[in-house]
Design a protein around this motif. Structure first.
Motif, PDB file in Angstrom:
ATOM      1  N   GLY A 359       0.906  -1.138   0.148  1.00  0.00           N
ATOM      2  CA  GLY A 359       0.132   0.098   0.151  1.00  0.00           C
ATOM      3  C   GLY A 359       0.885   1.372   0.055  1.00  0.00           C
ATOM      4  O   GLY A 359       0.660   2.491  -0.763  1.00  0.00           O
ATOM      5  N   GLN A 360       2.022   1.274   0.766  1.00  0.00           N
ATOM      6  CA  GLN A 360       2.987   2.529   0.696  1.00  0.00           C
ATOM      7  C   GLN A 360       3.589   2.659  -0.727  1.00  0.00           C
ATOM      8  O   GLN A 360       3.846   3.770  -0.960  1.00  0.00           O
ATOM      9  CB  GLN A 360       4.018   2.294   1.984  1.00  0.00           C
ATOM     10  CG  GLN A 360       3.429   2.152   3.287  1.00  0.00           C
ATOM     11  CD  GLN A 360       4.452   1.931   4.294  1.00  0.00           C
ATOM     12  OE1 GLN A 360       5.486   1.479   4.096  1.00  0.00           O
ATOM     13  NE2 GLN A 360       4.025   1.934   5.569  1.00  0.00           N
ATOM     14  N   LEU A 362       2.270   1.843  -3.450  1.00  0.00           N
ATOM     15  CA  LEU A 362       1.398   2.203  -4.444  1.00  0.00           C
ATOM     16  C   LEU A 362       0.849   3.598  -4.149  1.00  0.00           C
ATOM     17  O   LEU A 362       0.713   4.424  -4.934  1.00  0.00           O
ATOM     18  CB  LEU A 362      -0.118   1.352  -4.099  1.00  0.00           C
ATOM     19  CG  LEU A 362      -1.205   1.772  -5.014  1.00  0.00           C
ATOM     20  CD1 LEU A 362      -0.874   1.620  -6.587  1.00  0.00           C
ATOM     21  CD2 LEU A 362      -2.664   0.900  -4.723  1.00  0.00           C
ATOM     22  N   GLN A 363       1.148   4.170  -2.931  1.00  0.00           N
ATOM     23  CA  GLN A 363       0.637   5.708  -2.399  1.00  0.00           C
ATOM     24  C   GLN A 363       1.825   6.227  -3.045  1.00  0.00           C
ATOM     25  O   GLN A 363       1.735   7.469  -3.561  1.00  0.00           O
ATOM     26  CB  GLN A 363       0.620   5.648  -1.045  1.00  0.00           C
ATOM     27  CG  GLN A 363       0.252   7.052  -0.417  1.00  0.00           C
ATOM     28  CD  GLN A 363       0.453   7.130   0.903  1.00  0.00           C
ATOM     29  OE1 GLN A 363       0.775   6.052   1.768  1.00  0.00           O
ATOM     30  NE2 GLN A 363       0.107   8.517   1.441  1.00  0.00           N
ATOM     31  N   ARG A 364       3.280   5.949  -3.034  1.00  0.00           N
ATOM     32  CA  ARG A 364       4.273   6.691  -3.641  1.00  0.00           C
ATOM     33  C   ARG A 364       4.147   6.992  -5.106  1.00  0.00           C
ATOM     34  O   ARG A 364       4.148   7.944  -5.565  1.00  0.00           O
ATOM     35  CB  ARG A 364       5.602   6.233  -3.035  1.00  0.00           C
ATOM     36  CG  ARG A 364       6.143   6.392  -1.893  1.00  0.00           C
ATOM     37  CD  ARG A 364       7.513   5.956  -1.462  1.00  0.00           C
ATOM     38  NE  ARG A 364       7.799   4.585  -1.925  1.00  0.00           N
ATOM     39  CZ  ARG A 364       7.833   3.705  -0.762  1.00  0.00           C
ATOM     40  NH1 ARG A 364       7.233   3.941   0.307  1.00  0.00           N
ATOM     41  NH2 ARG A 364       7.769   2.319  -1.237  1.00  0.00           N
ATOM     42  N   VAL A 366       1.308   6.787  -6.919  1.00  0.00           N
ATOM     43  CA  VAL A 366       0.272   7.654  -7.163  1.00  0.00           C
ATOM     44  C   VAL A 366       0.670   9.082  -6.864  1.00  0.00           C
ATOM     45  O   VAL A 366       0.149  10.006  -7.633  1.00  0.00           O
ATOM     46  CB  VAL A 366      -0.955   7.181  -6.341  1.00  0.00           C
ATOM     47  CG1 VAL A 366      -2.157   8.189  -6.269  1.00  0.00           C
ATOM     48  CG2 VAL A 366      -1.668   5.738  -6.684  1.00  0.00           C
ATOM     49  N   ALA A 367       1.348   9.318  -5.656  1.00  0.00           N
ATOM     50  CA  ALA A 367       1.792  10.656  -5.214  1.00  0.00           C
ATOM     51  C   ALA A 367       2.635  11.392  -6.642  1.00  0.00           C
ATOM     52  O   ALA A 367       2.377  12.423  -6.904  1.00  0.00           O
ATOM     53  CB  ALA A 367       2.591  10.802  -4.133  1.00  0.00           C
TER      54      ALA A 367
END
Length: 446
Positions: A359-360, A362-364, A366-367
């Protein structure tokens, strides 16, 4: 049709018109009236209408009484009867016969009695003597029965015979009194008052055999009615035949059609009571037998339930052992079910746990994508603003003035676009790219 006041008496009229005129004159001139005479030539048509003549020593008149009126008579007229009719004089046009249309008929000499009967009945009814709530109930099993009648009356024999047949053990107390003739009403009232004062019987029977209205008139007197109303004992009136009605019938606590019916009304029937007692005896006997049989079965059932205390203890021990085995099995099954359920929950929890490292990452990603998209969006917006600014500068009046043009306006601020708007001597203002000036128009050309 010509009216009576419009008739030309010199011109002939038809027979129908003549009879109609005569009928109208008769009906308008003579009102409804009473006529008395002897009935003769009496005939009853299939339709129910009655035709007869009413005559006296010197004359007669035709009469008709229609079926609707005949239905109200409680007696049958016959030839030779002296009657009084309430009738409307008229003319039967088809035959030109004068006749009476009868609305009511009564036997001659009875009219005054009927009227006196109706007046007294209406007055006593208004006084409340006929009210149902004041009537006393009859005793179901009287021990003494009082009879108010004449010792020579056939009604007394009928009452005694009926009482002897129905309940021989009943005691009968006679209060003798004349039931017909001069002063009979006062004596009947006195006998009722005596029975009420002595109160030696449970119910009172006032009786007399049938007869004409004159024969029964003592029972239509107010003194008798008041005595019945004031009587402390329940009173049954059995006067006359079934069709005879007197004031005493309405005031009494109960009315019987005949003296015999009055005796039946106040006395229980020995045969019926014996039959009822026999039926009750049979029902009681059957109930006793069935009760004994039910209790015998209960004794047998209780005997089967009786056991030695040791046997009961052994039975209870076996029952406890059985319950212990069932408890162990139930606990074992419950533990197995709980373990299976716990394993299923652990598997579901493991399968549903979140992947934090993934999840982390994927978050990077997406950012980063969001930052790049935002930069591109801003670049597009800056380029659009530059283009719009260039267009605005190209269309700006200031750019036009920079090329050597000026704006001429009148002193009221109106911009001059046409020379026709100015006249020589007008003051105008000229605006340049830098600064402005005032001028006066000295000449103008088209």
């Amino acid at each position: 049709m010509r009216a009576a006041n419009e008739t030309d008496w010199n011109a002939p009229i038809s027979v129908s018109e003549l009879n109609l005129l005569a009928r109208q004159l008769i009906e308008q001139s003579v009102a409804l009236l009473w006529v008395g005479g002897e009935v003769s030539n009496l005939t009853r048509a299939a339709s129910g209408h009655c035709y007869f003549s009413l005559k006296d020593e010197r004359a007669q008149v035709r009469c008709v009484m229609f079926r609707q009126r005949m239905q109200h008579l409680d007696w049958e007229p016959a030839n030779g009867m002296q009657v009084e009719v309430r009738a409307r004089p008229t003319l039967y046009e088809a035959r030109g016969e004068f006749q009476l249309a009868v609305e009511f008929m009564r036997r001659a000499g009875l009219g005054a009695l009927y009227e006196a009967f109706a007046r007294l009945k209406s007055r006593l009814e208004q006084d409340g003597l006929f009210a149902p709530e004041r009537k006393k109930p009859l005793p179901a099993f009287p021990r003494r029965i009082g009879v108010v009648t004449s010792t020579a009356a056939a009604a007394l024999r009928d009452v005694l015979t009926t009482l002897r047949r129905r309940m021989p053990g009943l005691l009968v107390i006679l209060y003798p009194t004349p039931v017909q003739g001069e002063g009979a009403a006062q004596k009947i009232a006195a006998a009722i008052d005596e029975a009420s004062a002595r109160r030696e019987c449970d119910v009172l029977v006032l009786c007399r055999g049938g007869g004409s209205i004159e024969d029964l008139w003592a029972f239509n007197e107010e003194s008798v009615a008041r005595a019945i109303s004031a009587c402390a004992l329940p009173l049954v009136c059995g006067v006359g035949h079934e069709t005879d009605f007197t004031i005493a019938d309405f005031v009494a606590d109960a009315r019987a059609a005949t003296p015999t019916a009055a005796a039946e009304l106040v006395s229980p029937n020995r045969g019926e009571l014996a039959a009822r007692l026999g039926a009750l005896h049979e029902r009681i006997a059957v109930a006793l037998v069935r009760g004994i049989e039910r209790r015998m079965q209960q004794v047998d059932y209780l005997g089967r339930r009786l056991a030695h205390p040791g046997e009961r203890i052994r039975g209870q021990e076996q029952h406890l052992a059985h319950l212990h085995l069932r408890t162990e099995r139930a606990v074992s099954h419950a533990l197995v079910r709980s373990g299976l359920r716990l394993s299923a929950l652990r598997h579901r929890l493991t399968a549903g746990a979140p992947d934090l490292p993934g999840g982390q990452m994927l978050q990077r990603r997406v950012a980063q994508r969001l930052t790049i998209a935002m930069d591109r969006f801003l670049e597009r917006r800056r380029a659009g603003l530059t283009r719009l600014d260039a267009h605005l500068n190209a269309l700006s009046p200031q750019q036009v003035l920079q090329r050597g043009y000026s704006i001429v306006s009148r002193l009221d601020g109106l911009i001059v676009r046409d020379g026709a708007q100015l006249t020589p001597g007008d003051d105008v203002t000229m605006t340049f790219a830098v600064g402005s000036a005032r001028a006066t128009i000295s000449d103008k050309r088209s």
